[in-house]
Design a protein around this motif. Structure first.
Motif, mmCIF file in Angstrom:
data_model
loop_
_atom_site.group_PDB
_atom_site.id
_atom_site.type_symbol
_atom_site.label_atom_id
_atom_site.label_comp_id
_atom_site.label_asym_id
_atom_site.label_seq_id
_atom_site.Cartn_x
_atom_site.Cartn_y
_atom_site.Cartn_z
ATOM 1 N N GLN A 41 0.822 -1.210 0.000
ATOM 2 C CA GLN A 41 0.000 0.000 0.000
ATOM 3 C C GLN A 41 0.854 1.256 0.000
ATOM 4 O O GLN A 41 2.030 1.232 0.341
ATOM 5 N N ASP A 42 0.244 2.326 -0.371
ATOM 6 C CA ASP A 42 0.924 3.623 -0.412
ATOM 7 C C ASP A 42 1.150 4.116 1.014
ATOM 8 O O ASP A 42 0.192 4.326 1.758
ATOM 9 N N PRO A 43 2.420 4.292 1.443
ATOM 10 C CA PRO A 43 2.686 4.707 2.828
ATOM 11 C C PRO A 43 2.152 6.103 3.152
ATOM 12 O O PRO A 43 1.888 6.421 4.297
ATOM 13 N N THR A 44 1.958 6.933 2.134
ATOM 14 C CA THR A 44 1.441 8.278 2.394
ATOM 15 C C THR A 44 -0.077 8.292 2.549
ATOM 16 O O THR A 44 -0.631 9.262 3.034
ATOM 17 N N SER A 45 -0.713 7.211 2.113
ATOM 18 C CA SER A 45 -2.174 7.128 2.213
ATOM 19 C C SER A 45 -2.573 5.696 2.555
ATOM 20 O O SER A 45 -3.118 4.978 1.711
ATOM 21 N N PRO A 46 -2.302 5.251 3.782
ATOM 22 C CA PRO A 46 -2.613 3.859 4.148
ATOM 23 C C PRO A 46 -4.121 3.626 4.237
ATOM 24 O O PRO A 46 -4.898 4.555 4.435
#
Length: 132
Positions: A41-46
């Motif tokens: 997943q995108d770490p900036t938008s979990p």
């Protein structure tokens, strides 16, 4: 209506369970998918934890629906076998009225039921057949 023979019923039910278990996702597969989703997943938008719970609930509903369909198929096959057996000893007249006789035995095929009369003739159990 689909009616299988007794012999092919056993064969198809074992092959169906094999095919179902091969294509059905179990909880271990779901957890592997969940872990892979979390890793990638995108770490900036979990994802929110509620999203994971919603996915688990959806997965559980699908699994329960598949199990319920399997059980309903088994009930339908048992019902057809019971109904076919209850024809033995009854008098049957074909839909066109050309054949009449007492049912000596019943044959189950994939496309329906055939009643074998005491005179050796076979009557397919289709709409319009009279049973007395």
């Amino acid at each position: 209506m689909y009616v299988s023979t007794y012999a092919s019923q056993n064969t198809s039910s074992s092959s169906t369970s094999t095919a179902t278990s091969g294509s059905m996702v179990d909880y271990q597969s779901f957890l592997k998918l969940l872990v892979a989703e979390m890793k990638n997943q995108d770490p900036t938008s979990p994802m929110e934890s509620t999203d994971y719970v919603a996915q688990l609930a959806t997965f559980s509903q699908v699994e329960q629906s598949v199990q319920m369909n399997t059980k309903l198929d088994n009930i339908l096959q048992a019902s057809v076998l019971s109904q076919a057996g209850s024809l033995i000893g009854k008098t049957v007249t074909s839909a066109d009225g050309s054949m009449t006789g007492t049912v000596k035995e019943v044959k189950l095929y994939s496309d329906g039921i055939i009643a074998v009369l005491d005179n050796g003739k076979e009557v397919p159990m289709l709409p319009g057949v009279k049973i007395s």
